[in-house]
Design a protein around this motif. Structure first.
Motif, short mmCIF file in Angstrom:
data_model
loop_
_atom_site.label_atom_id
_atom_site.label_comp_id
_atom_site.label_asym_id
_atom_site.label_seq_id
_atom_site.Cartn_x
_atom_site.Cartn_y
_atom_site.Cartn_z
N CYS A 1 -1.16 -4.03 -24.12
CA CYS A 1 -1.37 -5.39 -23.60
C CYS A 1 -0.98 -5.52 -22.13
O CYS A 1 -0.96 -6.63 -21.59
N GLY A 2 -0.65 -4.40 -21.48
CA GLY A 2 -0.42 -4.44 -20.04
C GLY A 2 0.98 -4.76 -19.59
O GLY A 2 1.22 -4.95 -18.40
N HIS A 3 1.94 -4.79 -20.51
CA HIS A 3 3.30 -5.13 -20.11
C HIS A 3 3.93 -4.05 -19.24
O HIS A 3 4.82 -4.33 -18.44
N ASP A 4 3.48 -2.81 -19.41
CA ASP A 4 3.94 -1.75 -18.51
C ASP A 4 3.48 -2.02 -17.08
O ASP A 4 4.22 -1.79 -16.12
N LEU A 5 2.29 -2.56 -16.95
CA LEU A 5 1.76 -2.92 -15.63
C LEU A 5 2.52 -4.12 -15.05
O LEU A 5 2.88 -4.14 -13.88
N VAL B 1 2.48 3.19 -9.45
CA VAL B 1 1.66 3.89 -10.45
C VAL B 1 2.53 4.81 -11.29
O VAL B 1 2.41 4.87 -12.52
N ALA B 2 3.46 5.52 -10.64
CA ALA B 2 4.36 6.43 -11.36
C ALA B 2 5.25 5.65 -12.32
O ALA B 2 5.50 6.09 -13.45
N MET B 3 5.75 4.49 -11.88
CA MET B 3 6.58 3.66 -12.76
C MET B 3 5.77 3.19 -13.96
O MET B 3 6.24 3.23 -15.11
N ARG B 4 4.57 2.74 -13.70
CA ARG B 4 3.73 2.24 -14.79
C ARG B 4 3.45 3.35 -15.80
O ARG B 4 3.49 3.13 -17.01
N ASN C 1 0.83 -1.21 0.00
CA ASN C 1 0.00 0.00 0.00
C ASN C 1 0.86 1.26 0.00
O ASN C 1 0.53 2.25 -0.67
N GLU C 2 1.95 1.22 0.74
CA GLU C 2 2.85 2.38 0.79
C GLU C 2 3.54 2.63 -0.55
O GLU C 2 3.83 3.78 -0.91
N LEU C 3 3.81 1.54 -1.29
CA LEU C 3 4.52 1.66 -2.57
C LEU C 3 3.57 1.88 -3.75
O LEU C 3 4.04 2.04 -4.88
N LEU D 1 6.33 -6.23 -10.99
CA LEU D 1 7.51 -7.01 -10.62
C LEU D 1 8.56 -6.13 -9.94
O LEU D 1 9.23 -6.56 -9.00
N LEU D 2 8.69 -4.89 -10.38
CA LEU D 2 9.62 -3.98 -9.71
C LEU D 2 9.15 -3.67 -8.29
O LEU D 2 9.97 -3.55 -7.37
N GLY D 3 7.84 -3.54 -8.10
CA GLY D 3 7.32 -3.34 -6.75
C GLY D 3 7.54 -4.56 -5.87
O GLY D 3 7.94 -4.44 -4.70
N ALA D 4 7.31 -5.75 -6.43
CA ALA D 4 7.56 -6.98 -5.69
C ALA D 4 9.04 -7.11 -5.33
O ALA D 4 9.40 -7.56 -4.23
N ALA D 5 9.91 -6.68 -6.25
CA ALA D 5 11.35 -6.76 -6.01
C ALA D 5 11.74 -5.91 -4.80
O ALA D 5 12.57 -6.33 -3.97
#
Length: 298
Positions: free
Chosen positions: A103-107, A20-23, A13-15, A112-116
């Protein structure tokens, strides 16, 4: 709920705003398959800032490692965009004309960067390795996956499992859909060039019409799905591109067609490819002076 799971949810939630900015950044700067140079550099920079060792594979692919040890799981995201003109007025609309993350690859990449970032924070608490795979060229055969595999992405250490996910705009936010067995179809690319003989439209008897032949071919290909396929077996054959002629009164020399075959069963897939070739050849034989070619990329 245990404390670690609660912490993970809180960190997610904090990230959220950061993801969203990365996407939006990735959405605004899409790159086609095998041309994801800036996207690759963006990913590498993010991983490096998190202290995650990483390297490029398959030219524009990226792999990162969190943790250590032979026990390993891999998380995978695709990073390429499509050759589509974005007709939106959003503030983060694509700035690359004719290229769009449709196709959502930006998402996928942002998730994955958030999970990392969260996994890196938990690195001291788990045994083993999490491998982060950012795959290029998902939209274009033969695909960046096989290139990364050939260059060792699934080695040192070998993942016990690989996890990937795909966003679905038809599913409510916060819903995760799972099923046993195959969930994504195999894809084959289909190409035809139907060569006839050009003539004036008022004198069709002096030429051979590849547009008429292509229309017959499309009908026969669609009939194949209804007459030769078990209706309980999923399968789709779609002709999605047809180009021929430039004038309203000239029969052209040739017509180019493109399509796709989607299948879940390997036996049906092989039968469909053989049948589509035969149908193409039959239409060729029945259309005097035609010289068609049929090419399949799997």
């Amino acid at each position: 709920m245990n404390s670690q799971l609660e912490h993970i949810i809180n960190r997610a939630n904090e990230l959220f705003s950061e993801m969203v900015a990365m996407r939006r950044h990735l959405h605004q700067n899409p790159e086609l398959s095998y041309e994801e140079y800036k996207t690759s550099d963006f990913i590498k920079n993010k991983l490096s800032l998190l202290g995650i060792p990483n390297q490029k594979l398959a030219n524009t692919g990226v792999v990162g490692l969190i943790g250590k040890g032979d026990k390993c799981v891999a998380l995978r995201a695709d990073i390429d965009a499509l050759p589509i003109l974005e007709a939106n007025s959003i503030e983060y609309c694509s700035i690359n004309n004719g290229v769009m993350h449709a196709c959502g690859h930006d998402l996928h990449t942002s998730m994955l960067l958030g999970a990392a970032q969260i996994l890196k924070e938990f690195e001291p608490y788990f045994e083993g390795t999490v491998k982060l795979i950012f795959q290029p060229g998902e939209e274009k055969l033969p695909g960046g996956a096989i290139e990364m595999i050939n260059q060792g992405v699934l080695e040192n250490p070998v993942p016990l499992a690989v996890f990937g996910q795909h966003c679905n705009p038809e599913t409510s936010t916060g819903t995760i859909s799972l099923k046993s067995g195959p969930i994504m179809a195999a894809t084959d690319e289909l190409y035809w060039t139907i060569v006839g003989k050009s003539t004036h439209a008022a004198q069709p008897h002096l030429g051979t019409d590849p547009i008429l032949a292509s229309s017959h071919l499309i009908v026969h290909l669609q009939s194949m799905l209804t007459k030769f396929r078990n209706p309980l077996e999923p399968g789709i054959l779609t002709v999605s591109s047809i180009h021929g002629g430039t004038s309203n009164n000239i029969i052209p020399d040739n017509v180019d067609m493109k399509g796709t075959l989607r299948s879940f069963d390997e036996n049906w897939r092989n039968k469909a490819l053989i049948k589509s070739r035969k149908i193409s050849q039959d239409v060729d034989r029945k259309s005097t002076r035609l010289n068609s070619s049929h090419r399949i990329r799997s």
